[in-house]
Scaffold this motif. Structure first.
Motif, PDB file in Angstrom:
ATOM      1  N   THR A 133       0.712  -1.289  -0.057  1.00  0.00           N
ATOM      2  CA  THR A 133       0.033   0.211   0.213  1.00  0.00           C
ATOM      3  C   THR A 133       0.723   1.179  -0.070  1.00  0.00           C
ATOM      4  N   ASP A 134       0.071   2.389   0.045  1.00  0.00           N
ATOM      5  CA  ASP A 134       0.878   3.636   0.214  1.00  0.00           C
ATOM      6  C   ASP A 134       1.410   3.829   1.564  1.00  0.00           C
ATOM      7  N   ASP A 152       6.212   6.643   4.337  1.00  0.00           N
ATOM      8  CA  ASP A 152       6.007   6.477   2.609  1.00  0.00           C
ATOM      9  C   ASP A 152       6.008   5.868   2.237  1.00  0.00           C
ATOM     10  N   ARG A 278       5.677  -0.269  -1.572  1.00  0.00           N
ATOM     11  CA  ARG A 278       6.994   0.854  -1.656  1.00  0.00           C
ATOM     12  C   ARG A 278       7.964   0.453  -1.052  1.00  0.00           C
ATOM     13  N   GLN A 320       6.990   9.207  -9.805  1.00  0.00           N
ATOM     14  CA  GLN A 320       7.628   8.401  -9.303  1.00  0.00           C
ATOM     15  C   GLN A 320       8.118   7.030 -10.822  1.00  0.00           C
TER      16      GLN A 320
END
Ligand code: APR
Ligand code: PHB
Length: 391
Positions: A133-134, A152, A278, A320
């Motif tokens: 997930t972020d 993050d 992540r 990104q």
């Protein structure tokens, strides 16, 4: 607790990443399982590629390296009674810097502490969560209480035996592994180096490496069995074996008190890709090389230089692309270092199953290196460090 980048592990990878991020205005928290004393005194290799030297210098953590490091402009190869010098500077215009990894770690810890940002030693039960997930998170215990670190991004800089790589679902990773049928018996001794450059010796009795840490301290290695019993090695036996394997006309090995000894296993390992969601893997958590090419620390430094640049783009512009390219960018260079380390290992060691034909081919390879500028240049280019392209 909240930060931008949660960093697991305070080896060279985690510490240098934290420092590069700090200089780019990005916040991080470092969690390390061991004590500060332990990580600052852990004896590891000591050869920095010119690329690593440049990264440390540009990051403002190169002052002690510049003062105490020993620039080396070549190495010696010994085989079949010959001694051949590979002249890095003549062949590539570059040198390497002989400077202990534990000093790099000390310098980076001092730089971290000077920033006032957190580095938590003796963190327990470190575990990473929600990496796909972020909003990933790290749970851990420190000084008797439980904590959650919301991030993050998580950087898995926790070495080969860490917790980050195993947190990636097995089906999302491809592992490449080679375990060598020998190890290195290494000693640190109080003696002056017999030669002012490193000597790599391929001998009938097995490989030997004569390295150094300073004009007063040598670091010497002997090829041994992976399960070698250190108790069976008296100081006299170690010195006479080193002398036998490095023997050359007019050469005398200096001896002195042995300060430390240990056995280093030899392995090549790569995990692909170096990212899951992540979670980004860097350094030994993603790849291992046998020490023959002295690439371990250098690969870790290159990984985090690429990662810091990618994260800078992400946090500054929301871009990104650097993060998406991270794994492929690193793996291209990692595999070249894997190939070089495997080749140095294969060319210099004795293999129990080596046939007389294999042995002749190995010696022919060394003789070719000694006679061919092209072959010597290939070795030199790899040894001083392949170019690092920071997008
Ligand atoms: N939680 C927190 N820290 C951990 C955990 C964990 N579960 N597991 C391992 N660590 C720490 C280790 O104690 C170590 O300090 O992660 C750190 C990893 O550091 P290194 O093993 O030095 O790896 P890296 O920073 O990638 O550096 C690569 O070091 O291993 C040598 O030869 C290698 O020179 C190369 C370089
Ligand atoms: C070391 O000094 O420890 C050392 C040097 C060169 C190598 C490996 C280790 O290839």
């Amino acid at each position: 607790m909240r930060t931008q980048v949660g960093i697991v592990g305070a080896g060279p990878a985690g510490l240098l990443l934290a420092h590069l991020l700090h200089r780019a205005g990005i916040d991080s928290v470092i969690l390390e399982a061991r004590s500060r004393e332990y990580v600052e005194n852990r004896i590891r290799a000591g050869v920095l590629e010119h690329t690593t030297e440049d990264i440390l210098t540009a990051a403002g953590v190169g002052a002690r390296m510049a003062a105490e490091g020993l620039p080396h402009r070549g190495i010696h190869l010994r085989f079949a009674g010959r001694d051949h010098r590979i002249d890095f500077t003549a062949l590539t215009g570059r040198h390497v810097m002989v400077y202990s990894q534990h000093k790099v770690v000390q310098d980076l810890i001092a730089a971290r502490i000077a920033t006032g940002r957190p580095i938590l030693f003796e963190a327990e039960d470190v575990a990473v969560h929600d990496i796909a997930t972020d909003r990933p998170r790290v749970s851990f215990r420190h000084a008797g209480s439980a904590h959650q670190l919301h991030c993050d991004v998580i950087a898995g800089c926790d070495g080969f035996h860490g917790v980050c790589r195993p947190s990636i679902p097995a089906e999302a990773l491809t592992l490449f592994d080679r375990v060598y049928p020998f190890a290195w018996l290494g000693i640190l001794a109080e003696a002056a180096p017999a030669c002012d450059e490193l000597i790599y010796a391929n001998h009938e009795r097995g490989f030997a490496l004569l390295s150094m840490r300073s004009p007063e301290i040598v670091r010497l290695y002997l090829q041994c069995a992976p399960d070698e019993d250190l108790e069976a090695w008296s100081d006299d036996r170690i010195w006479s074996e080193l002398a036998a394997r490095s023997a050359h006309e007019g050469f005398t090995l200096n001896q002195g008190p042995i300060l430390q000894r240990g056995v280093t296993p030899m392995r090549s390992f790569v995990a692909e890709p170096m990212r899951h969601g992540r979670l980004f893997l860097a350094g030994d958590s993603a790849h291992i090389v046998p020490p023959t090419g002295a690439k371990g620390l250098n690969l870790a430094a290159a990984d985090v230089a690429v990662l810091a640049r990618a994260l800078e783009r992400f946090f500054r512009d929301g871009d990104q692309a650097g993060m998406d390219a991270y794994s492929a960018t690193c793996l291209d260079r990692v595999w070249k270092a894997e190939r070089f380390s495997w080749w140095m290992t294969s060319t210099l060691h004795r293999f129990a199953d080596q046939s007389p034909f294999d042995r002749r081919v190995q010696l022919a390879e060394l003789s070719f290196l000694a006679g061919s500028t092209a072959a010597a240049t290939a070795l030199a280019e790899n040894y001083v460090g392949l170019p690092l392209n920071l997008a």
